[in-house]
Design a protein around this motif. Sequence first.
Motif, PDB file in Angstrom:
ATOM      1  N   THR A 173      39.431  45.966  39.051  1.00 51.79           N
ATOM      2  CA  THR A 173      38.083  46.370  38.680  1.00 51.79           C
ATOM      3  C   THR A 173      37.202  46.457  39.915  1.00 51.79           C
ATOM      4  O   THR A 173      37.521  45.889  40.966  1.00 51.79           O
ATOM      5  N   ASN A 174      36.081  47.152  39.787  1.00 52.64           N
ATOM      6  CA  ASN A 174      35.058  47.146  40.828  1.00 52.64           C
ATOM      7  C   ASN A 174      33.929  46.170  40.506  1.00 52.64           C
ATOM      8  O   ASN A 174      33.026  45.982  41.320  1.00 52.64           O
ATOM      9  N   ASP A 175      33.966  45.569  39.330  1.00 48.42           N
ATOM     10  CA  ASP A 175      32.873  44.700  38.883  1.00 48.42           C
ATOM     11  C   ASP A 175      33.417  43.304  38.594  1.00 48.42           C
ATOM     12  O   ASP A 175      33.829  42.995  37.469  1.00 48.42           O
ATOM     13  N   ILE A 176      33.434  42.446  39.597  1.00 49.93           N
ATOM     14  CA  ILE A 176      33.965  41.088  39.440  1.00 49.93           C
ATOM     15  C   ILE A 176      33.169  40.322  38.392  1.00 49.93           C
ATOM     16  O   ILE A 176      33.727  39.647  37.531  1.00 49.93           O
ATOM     17  N   GLY A 177      31.846  40.432  38.474  1.00 48.56           N
ATOM     18  CA  GLY A 177      30.999  39.675  37.553  1.00 48.56           C
ATOM     19  C   GLY A 177      31.263  40.037  36.105  1.00 48.56           C
ATOM     20  O   GLY A 177      31.389  39.159  35.244  1.00 48.56           O
ATOM     21  N   ALA A 178      31.371  41.333  35.818  1.00 50.45           N
ATOM     22  CA  ALA A 178      31.618  41.762  34.438  1.00 50.45           C
ATOM     23  C   ALA A 178      32.975  41.278  33.951  1.00 50.45           C
ATOM     24  O   ALA A 178      33.124  40.892  32.789  1.00 50.45           O
ATOM     25  N   ALA A 179      33.974  41.283  34.834  1.00 52.25           N
ATOM     26  CA  ALA A 179      35.307  40.828  34.440  1.00 52.25           C
ATOM     27  C   ALA A 179      35.296  39.370  34.014  1.00 52.25           C
ATOM     28  O   ALA A 179      36.025  38.959  33.106  1.00 52.25           O
ATOM     29  N   ILE A 180      34.460  38.590  34.677  1.00 53.82           N
ATOM     30  CA  ILE A 180      34.364  37.162  34.349  1.00 53.82           C
ATOM     31  C   ILE A 180      33.486  36.932  33.123  1.00 53.82           C
ATOM     32  O   ILE A 180      33.698  35.990  32.347  1.00 53.82           O
ATOM     33  N   GLU A 181      32.512  37.823  32.894  1.00 59.33           N
ATOM     34  CA  GLU A 181      31.557  37.606  31.809  1.00 59.33           C
ATOM     35  C   GLU A 181      32.073  38.041  30.440  1.00 59.33           C
ATOM     36  O   GLU A 181      31.573  37.560  29.414  1.00 59.33           O
ATOM     37  N   VAL A 182      33.059  38.940  30.385  1.00 56.66           N
ATOM     38  CA  VAL A 182      33.535  39.447  29.088  1.00 56.66           C
ATOM     39  C   VAL A 182      33.903  38.326  28.118  1.00 56.66           C
ATOM     40  O   VAL A 182      33.461  38.326  26.964  1.00 56.66           O
ATOM     41  N   PRO A 183      34.712  37.330  28.518  1.00 59.87           N
ATOM     42  CA  PRO A 183      35.060  36.293  27.535  1.00 59.87           C
ATOM     43  C   PRO A 183      33.879  35.424  27.127  1.00 59.87           C
ATOM     44  O   PRO A 183      33.873  34.873  26.015  1.00 59.87           O
ATOM     45  N   LEU A 184      32.876  35.292  28.014  1.00 60.39           N
ATOM     46  CA  LEU A 184      31.726  34.451  27.684  1.00 60.39           C
ATOM     47  C   LEU A 184      30.992  34.982  26.464  1.00 60.39           C
ATOM     48  O   LEU A 184      30.494  34.205  25.635  1.00 60.39           O
ATOM     49  N   GLY A 185      30.944  36.299  26.325  1.00 61.41           N
ATOM     50  CA  GLY A 185      30.284  36.896  25.177  1.00 61.41           C
ATOM     51  C   GLY A 185      31.079  36.791  23.894  1.00 61.41           C
ATOM     52  O   GLY A 185      30.575  37.113  22.816  1.00 61.41           O
ATOM     53  N   LEU A 186      32.317  36.316  23.997  1.00 63.12           N
ATOM     54  CA  LEU A 186      33.187  36.175  22.819  1.00 63.12           C
ATOM     55  C   LEU A 186      33.465  34.714  22.491  1.00 63.12           C
ATOM     56  O   LEU A 186      34.338  34.419  21.687  1.00 63.12           O
ATOM     57  N   GLY A 187      32.692  33.821  23.104  1.00 58.62           N
ATOM     58  CA  GLY A 187      32.908  32.400  22.860  1.00 58.62           C
ATOM     59  C   GLY A 187      34.078  31.831  23.640  1.00 58.62           C
ATOM     60  O   GLY A 187      34.575  30.744  23.330  1.00 58.62           O
ATOM     61  N   GLY A 188      34.539  32.553  24.665  1.00 61.09           N
ATOM     62  CA  GLY A 188      35.663  32.093  25.475  1.00 61.09           C
ATOM     63  C   GLY A 188      35.202  31.502  26.794  1.00 61.09           C
ATOM     64  O   GLY A 188      34.013  31.517  27.127  1.00 61.09           O
ATOM     65  N   ARG A 189      36.176  30.996  27.564  1.00 64.55           N
ATOM     66  CA  ARG A 189      35.832  30.383  28.848  1.00 64.55           C
ATOM     67  C   ARG A 189      36.917  30.696  29.875  1.00 64.55           C
ATOM     68  O   ARG A 189      38.068  30.303  29.698  1.00 64.55           O
ATOM     69  N   PRO A 190      36.556  31.408  30.977  1.00 70.35           N
ATOM     70  CA  PRO A 190      37.530  31.631  32.047  1.00 70.35           C
ATOM     71  C   PRO A 190      37.612  30.410  32.959  1.00 70.35           C
ATOM     72  O   PRO A 190      36.633  29.675  33.120  1.00 70.35           O
ATOM     73  N   LYS A 191      38.770  30.190  33.560  1.00 70.61           N
ATOM     74  CA  LYS A 191      38.934  29.071  34.490  1.00 70.61           C
ATOM     75  C   LYS A 191      40.020  29.432  35.496  1.00 70.61           C
ATOM     76  O   LYS A 191      40.811  30.337  35.283  1.00 70.61           O
ATOM     77  N   GLN A 192      40.024  28.708  36.607  1.00 72.34           N
ATOM     78  CA  GLN A 192      40.960  28.967  37.707  1.00 72.34           C
ATOM     79  C   GLN A 192      40.932  30.446  38.102  1.00 72.34           C
ATOM     80  O   GLN A 192      41.948  31.133  38.142  1.00 72.34           O
ATOM     81  N   ILE A 193      39.729  30.915  38.410  1.00 73.35           N
ATOM     82  CA  ILE A 193      39.504  32.324  38.720  1.00 73.35           C
ATOM     83  C   ILE A 193      40.034  32.630  40.122  1.00 73.35           C
ATOM     84  O   ILE A 193      39.767  31.898  41.074  1.00 73.35           O
ATOM     85  N   ARG A 194      40.799  33.738  40.228  1.00 79.21           N
ATOM     86  CA  ARG A 194      41.299  34.188  41.523  1.00 79.21           C
ATOM     87  C   ARG A 194      40.864  35.639  41.718  1.00 79.21           C
ATOM     88  O   ARG A 194      41.078  36.478  40.843  1.00 79.21           O
ATOM     89  N   VAL A 195      40.259  35.938  42.867  1.00 82.62           N
ATOM     90  CA  VAL A 195      39.793  37.287  43.172  1.00 82.62           C
ATOM     91  C   VAL A 195      40.401  37.717  44.501  1.00 82.62           C
ATOM     92  O   VAL A 195      40.344  36.978  45.484  1.00 82.62           O
ATOM     93  N   THR A 196      40.993  38.902  44.540  1.00 76.34           N
ATOM     94  CA  THR A 196      41.561  39.451  45.768  1.00 76.34           C
ATOM     95  C   THR A 196      40.963  40.826  46.041  1.00 76.34           C
ATOM     96  O   THR A 196      40.870  41.648  45.136  1.00 76.34           O
ATOM     97  N   ASP A 197      40.537  41.050  47.289  1.00 76.01           N
ATOM     98  CA  ASP A 197      40.056  42.363  47.705  1.00 76.01           C
ATOM     99  C   ASP A 197      41.280  43.218  48.023  1.00 76.01           C
ATOM    100  O   ASP A 197      41.921  43.056  49.052  1.00 76.01           O
ATOM    101  N   LEU A 198      41.610  44.155  47.126  1.00 75.01           N
ATOM    102  CA  LEU A 198      42.835  44.935  47.279  1.00 75.01           C
ATOM    103  C   LEU A 198      42.761  45.903  48.447  1.00 75.01           C
ATOM    104  O   LEU A 198      43.780  46.195  49.074  1.00 75.01           O
TER     105      LEU A 198
END
Length: 573
Positions: free
Chosen positions: A293-318
């Motif tokens: 994706t080009n939008d790191i923040g949106a990728a992390i926020e999607v589950p928050l709007g569904l009552g979910g919780r992301p953890k152990q987040i890893r981001v790599t600049d491809l």
Amino acid sequence: MPTLERLNTEALRETVRTFRDTVRAHAGWLNRLNVYPVPDGDTGTNMTRTLDAVVAEMDGTDADDLDATCDAIAHGSLMGARGNSGVILSQIMRGLASTLKTQTPASGAKFAEAMQAAATGAYQAVLKPIEGTILTVVRLSADAAKASADAGGSLAEVVHAAHEAGKIALANTPEQLPVLKEAGVVDAGGAGFLLLLDSALHIVDGVPLPEAEEDDGLGGAVAAAFETTSPRLGATKVGGAGDVDVADQRYEVMYFMDLDDARIDEFKVGWGAIGDSIVVVGGEGIWNCHVHTNDIGAAIEVPLGLGGRPKQIRVTDLFEEVDEEHAKREAAMGGAADPGTDATATRAGAGLPSVTTAVVAVCSGEGLVELFAQLGVQGVVTGGQTMNPSTAELLDTVEHVNAQQVVILPNNKNIIPVAEQIDALTSKHVVVVPTRSMPEALAALVVYDPEGSADENGAEMNDAADSVATGEVTQAIRDTNSEAGAIATGDWIGIVKGDGIAAISNSPAGASIALLEELVGDSAELVTVVVGSDAAVADTAAIEGWLSDHRGDVAVEIQHGGQPLYPYLFGVE
């Protein structure tokens, strides 16, 4: 070795262990099959690390307990998955394990059923399945296994049928994906999966395992099985071809997620709107998720709007991973890992005196680890380009250093976004100094004050790092062009951080001297030379001699770094 009529618990465990060992042996070749201009991280290394986690969890169970063994395979593959290929592999392993768990020992029919479950799981994991990949290879293998079982085939006959179909499917992948045909290679993930069937054949019917050989990505025992594949032509152009253009998406985001199973389809739709290369596997409330994706923040926020919780987040600049040394660097880093441990093993400064602010740094090379310790670093996480440590590994080191404030030196552009997640995950105050190279880190550490605050240290260390011009020398692994001229495979290239390739030579010393001519200007006062594990004494002497003859008024410090693949790193202040 007798032919097995049933796949009992011992044979299943040996198949998994053999698969891990075989993938490890062929990891370099699998890595070199990666032709996409924006890779997920190299296939062989990611598959090996995923299987390391499976074997580690399996080894913690009773060797005679089928249920525990299958549960360990399923859970270990989910939690240990790395990269796109590792995540899909985890779903294949989960499908096999969940099916084989229901009957012991497994017949040919049960093995075929397990293969069908593996193929179904793999396709379900991917939002937009693409044929000509590992998905096609596992599906056609499973179909052949079922046909053999339906005809009354024995366990050995079923596995042989699956293997033969998989070999043909893999050889045909270039006809399905133009990007593979252009580069003249088969799909790397599919080649890795075929090693699972090689391992099963070895355990079930005594068929010798394919031998791993030194090659350039064309030869070796695995490649020999695919004689219909044309010779590799070189690098594919940025953007690939057809429907596999992934160059538009800059970041790879991976994390584990707590989310109710009933809402997973909504989650996939949300991710589908912001990215591609989407893989989501898991169940029972815990999911392993991967997206470009080009939008790191949106990728992390999607589950928050569904009552979910992301953890152990890893981001790599491809984009940072598209460079001359990509595959060779990964292979060497993977080969240096202890076979029984994660390749990015964490070292923390437990037991050291308490300080106001501790430093955690990322690096590879024993010399650099020792040098960092001498400069006051309390925690080192080993890793670097493409072998990026995860958020969890950095967090673990931060938690173990003896300070409530911490400065992180990522020392690689890819690792900066991961490091920037840490402050929100710990009660400690964490500041990231966005260093992109080891010389920048060494300059920053000169002004480090263990009794100063993290914010004060961060500001001063950032200024010190910014004052350094840095460069590095490595060897090209493919023919290409650059602003400095044409580059042939095997040439030594000098790279100025931030400016690209500045020097080309047939020797490390030649590239280094040409690079230093660019880096060391009239205002330079100090040149730091960090010597790698493969540097020759004669080359180092030649570099010192040139500096003495042509930049005699500049102080020179030679440091033994021991880093792989880069015989020389330079910092100029």
